[in-house]
Motif scaffolding. Structure first.
Motif, PDB file in Angstrom:
ATOM      1  N   GLU A  12      17.902  -3.718 -14.417  1.00 26.07           N
ATOM      2  CA  GLU A  12      18.971  -3.616 -13.420  1.00 26.07           C
ATOM      3  C   GLU A  12      18.385  -3.503 -12.018  1.00 26.07           C
ATOM      4  OE1 GLU A  12      22.641  -0.560 -12.253  1.00 26.07           O
ATOM      5  OE2 GLU A  12      21.401  -0.213 -14.031  1.00 26.07           O
ATOM      6  N   LEU A  13      18.847  -4.376 -11.123  1.00 30.03           N
ATOM      7  CA  LEU A  13      18.418  -4.317  -9.733  1.00 30.03           C
ATOM      8  C   LEU A  13      18.986  -3.064  -9.081  1.00 30.03           C
ATOM      9  CD1 LEU A  13      16.990  -5.880  -7.377  1.00 30.03           C
ATOM     10  CD2 LEU A  13      19.240  -6.845  -6.849  1.00 30.03           C
ATOM     11  N   VAL A  14      18.104  -2.235  -8.503  1.00 28.74           N
ATOM     12  CA  VAL A  14      18.567  -0.980  -7.914  1.00 28.74           C
ATOM     13  C   VAL A  14      18.343  -0.919  -6.406  1.00 28.74           C
ATOM     14  CG1 VAL A  14      18.340   0.367 -10.029  1.00 28.74           C
ATOM     15  CG2 VAL A  14      16.386   0.174  -8.489  1.00 28.74           C
ATOM     16  N   SER A  15      17.414  -1.694  -5.858  1.00 30.02           N
ATOM     17  CA  SER A  15      17.173  -1.666  -4.424  1.00 30.02           C
ATOM     18  C   SER A  15      16.453  -2.930  -3.989  1.00 30.02           C
ATOM     19  CB  SER A  15      16.332  -0.451  -4.021  1.00 30.02           C
ATOM     20  OG  SER A  15      17.068   0.740  -4.185  1.00 30.02           O
ATOM     21  N   VAL A  16      16.648  -3.292  -2.718  1.00 29.38           N
ATOM     22  CA  VAL A  16      16.046  -4.498  -2.160  1.00 29.38           C
ATOM     23  C   VAL A  16      15.548  -4.211  -0.755  1.00 29.38           C
ATOM     24  CG1 VAL A  16      16.477  -6.879  -1.396  1.00 29.38           C
ATOM     25  CG2 VAL A  16      17.519  -6.051  -3.514  1.00 29.38           C
ATOM     26  N   LEU A  17      14.394  -4.762  -0.413  1.00 27.79           N
ATOM     27  CA  LEU A  17      13.923  -4.792   0.970  1.00 27.79           C
ATOM     28  C   LEU A  17      13.819  -6.248   1.393  1.00 27.79           C
ATOM     29  CD1 LEU A  17      11.163  -2.780   2.736  1.00 27.79           C
ATOM     30  CD2 LEU A  17      11.064  -5.263   2.836  1.00 27.79           C
ATOM     31  N   ILE A  18      14.440  -6.583   2.524  1.00 29.31           N
ATOM     32  CA  ILE A  18      14.257  -7.919   3.097  1.00 29.31           C
ATOM     33  C   ILE A  18      13.572  -7.763   4.448  1.00 29.31           C
ATOM     34  CG2 ILE A  18      16.156  -9.042   1.882  1.00 29.31           C
ATOM     35  CD1 ILE A  18      17.890  -8.694   4.328  1.00 29.31           C
ATOM     36  N   GLY A  65       8.090   6.021   8.576  1.00 26.31           N
ATOM     37  CA  GLY A  65       9.137   6.702   7.818  1.00 26.31           C
ATOM     38  C   GLY A  65       9.946   5.808   6.911  1.00 26.31           C
ATOM     39  N   VAL A  66      10.356   4.621   7.419  1.00 25.56           N
ATOM     40  CA  VAL A  66      11.209   3.758   6.612  1.00 25.56           C
ATOM     41  C   VAL A  66      10.489   3.266   5.358  1.00 25.56           C
ATOM     42  CG1 VAL A  66      10.577   1.636   7.863  1.00 25.56           C
ATOM     43  CG2 VAL A  66      12.774   1.774   6.670  1.00 25.56           C
ATOM     44  N   LEU A  67       9.181   3.053   5.454  1.00 28.52           N
ATOM     45  CA  LEU A  67       8.432   2.602   4.286  1.00 28.52           C
ATOM     46  C   LEU A  67       8.183   3.747   3.318  1.00 28.52           C
ATOM     47  CD1 LEU A  67       5.881   0.110   5.876  1.00 28.52           C
ATOM     48  CD2 LEU A  67       8.054  -0.369   4.722  1.00 28.52           C
ATOM     49  N   ARG A  68       7.951   4.946   3.844  1.00 24.05           N
ATOM     50  CA  ARG A  68       7.822   6.104   2.953  1.00 24.05           C
ATOM     51  C   ARG A  68       9.125   6.317   2.192  1.00 24.05           C
ATOM     52  NH1 ARG A  68       2.592   6.830   2.100  1.00 24.05           N
ATOM     53  NH2 ARG A  68       1.411   7.195   4.000  1.00 24.05           N
ATOM     54  N   SER A  69      10.240   6.179   2.894  1.00 23.47           N
ATOM     55  CA  SER A  69      11.541   6.353   2.247  1.00 23.47           C
ATOM     56  C   SER A  69      11.769   5.274   1.195  1.00 23.47           C
ATOM     57  CB  SER A  69      12.662   6.304   3.291  1.00 23.47           C
ATOM     58  OG  SER A  69      12.556   7.372   4.196  1.00 23.47           O
ATOM     59  N   ARG A  99       0.839  -1.201   0.000  1.00 21.55           N
ATOM     60  CA  ARG A  99       0.000   0.000   0.000  1.00 21.55           C
ATOM     61  C   ARG A  99       0.874   1.251   0.000  1.00 21.55           C
ATOM     62  NH1 ARG A  99      -5.257   0.872   3.704  1.00 21.55           N
ATOM     63  NH2 ARG A  99      -5.961  -0.622   2.154  1.00 21.55           N
ATOM     64  N   TYR A 100       1.952   1.225   0.780  1.00 23.45           N
ATOM     65  CA  TYR A 100       2.859   2.373   0.780  1.00 23.45           C
ATOM     66  C   TYR A 100       3.465   2.565  -0.612  1.00 23.45           C
ATOM     67  CZ  TYR A 100       2.846   3.294   5.792  1.00 23.45           C
ATOM     68  OH  TYR A 100       2.474   3.646   7.062  1.00 23.45           O
ATOM     69  N   LEU A 101       3.878   1.474  -1.239  1.00 29.72           N
ATOM     70  CA  LEU A 101       4.435   1.575  -2.592  1.00 29.72           C
ATOM     71  C   LEU A 101       3.413   2.161  -3.551  1.00 29.72           C
ATOM     72  CD1 LEU A 101       6.320  -1.843  -2.871  1.00 29.72           C
ATOM     73  CD2 LEU A 101       7.368   0.417  -2.776  1.00 29.72           C
ATOM     74  N   ASN A 102       2.186   1.711  -3.424  1.00 30.48           N
ATOM     75  CA  ASN A 102       1.138   2.176  -4.320  1.00 30.48           C
ATOM     76  C   ASN A 102       0.817   3.650  -4.101  1.00 30.48           C
ATOM     77  OD1 ASN A 102      -1.029   1.559  -6.305  1.00 30.48           O
ATOM     78  ND2 ASN A 102      -2.358   2.084  -4.591  1.00 30.48           N
ATOM     79  N   GLU A 103       0.817   4.087  -2.834  1.00 33.49           N
ATOM     80  CA  GLU A 103       0.478   5.474  -2.527  1.00 33.49           C
ATOM     81  C   GLU A 103       1.574   6.444  -2.927  1.00 33.49           C
ATOM     82  OE1 GLU A 103      -0.372   5.460   1.603  1.00 33.49           O
ATOM     83  OE2 GLU A 103      -2.390   4.613   1.393  1.00 33.49           O
TER      84      GLU A 103
END
Length: 267
Positions: free
Chosen positions: A171-177, A249-253, A67-71
């Motif tokens: 190209e892979l630019v970022s990852v969340l685990i 904050g971390v998800l908004r970032s 949802r954060y990604l979508n918003e």
């Protein structure tokens, strides 16, 4: 079941057979991705709940992150998955592809077997190596199972990969685990923290997940009811109810910065 059987069931005067035909017809249309009005109505009115509460909590966390990604991401759209994909979902913008993996269906994992030709210099590590060999020998003798001694095996509950599709090869630019623990117990929190710290190290090792050390990894530990007072630079801890708020904050970032051409969150 033949076409003749289906025709007979459809024309039958018995409700049992006609209802069975209707159900089978819906099933076939679902399998062929035909979303007719009655199929769409069925999907919107059907609730599918995982068998275990921890799995349901993991899926809740994933979809809150989405949802954060979508918003925060203009133009993001859900895309159909390729037949060979193991992703839970895939989102796309004009220049980004977002792949979401969950432990229940993901193919991403970290696995290290023991090299018998390498003898650890530290005596404690040597005893651990010997214990692994003794274990696999005993397992083979008692059960017949033949496997190599395993130093480590595990995989995160959540992996989200961000790709730049402007490049010739995406190209892979970022990852969340993410590691999710449905618990308020301190011991389980510590276990999840240790697991997540290990995943971070393995992600860059031998190209397990990331083949470029400049690609940032955001690490997220989510628990249900456990609270922490401090912070750390490498790992963010969230209580599950924080995902219900609009200001994580971390998800908004992650949503805003990781979908730009020059992400700034460091490993």
């Amino acid at each position: 079941m033949t076409d003749q059987d289906l025709t007979a069931a459809r024309r039958s005067r018995l409700d049992l057979y006609t209802e069975a035909y209707d159900l089978f017809d819906r099933y076939q249309r679902l399998q062929s991705d035909r979303f007719d009005p009655d199929i769409t109505k069925l999907l919107t009115e059907t609730l599918i709940i995982p068998a275990s509460t921890p799995t349901l909590f993991e899926l809740f966390c994933i979809f809150r992150i989405l949802r954060y990604l979508n918003e925060e991401t203009p133009g993001v759209q859900l895309r159909p998955l390729a037949d060979e994909s193991t992703a839970l979902a895939q989102l796309e913008t004009d220049d980004r592809r977002i792949e979401i993996y969950h432990d229940q269906n993901g193919a991403i994992g970290f696995h290290e077997t023991l090299d018998p030709d390498v003898v650890p210099a530290h005596p404690t590590f040597k005893r651990y190596q010997d214990a692994l060999v003794d274990y696999t020998d005993a397992l083979r003798g008692l059960t017949g199972a033949d496997q190599d001694p395993v130093l480590y095996s595990g995989r995160p509950d959540i992996v989200i990969e961000i790709y730049d599709t402007n490049a010739l090869d995406a190209e892979l630019v970022s990852v969340l685990i993410g590691e999710v623990k449905y618990t308020s117990a301190a011991q389980t929190f510590r276990q999840g923290l240790e697991e997540l710290a290990t995943y971070r190290r393995f992600a860059y090792h031998d190209n397990y997940l990331v083949d470029d050390t400049d690609v940032p990894i955001t690490s997220l530990l989510i628990t249900n009811g456990y609270s922490t007072a401090g912070t750390t630079d490498e790992i963010t801890h969230l209580n599950g109810n924080e995902l219900l708020t609009e200001n994580v904050g971390v998800l908004r970032s992650f949503a805003t910065e990781l979908l730009t051409s020059n992400p700034t969150i460091g490993p």
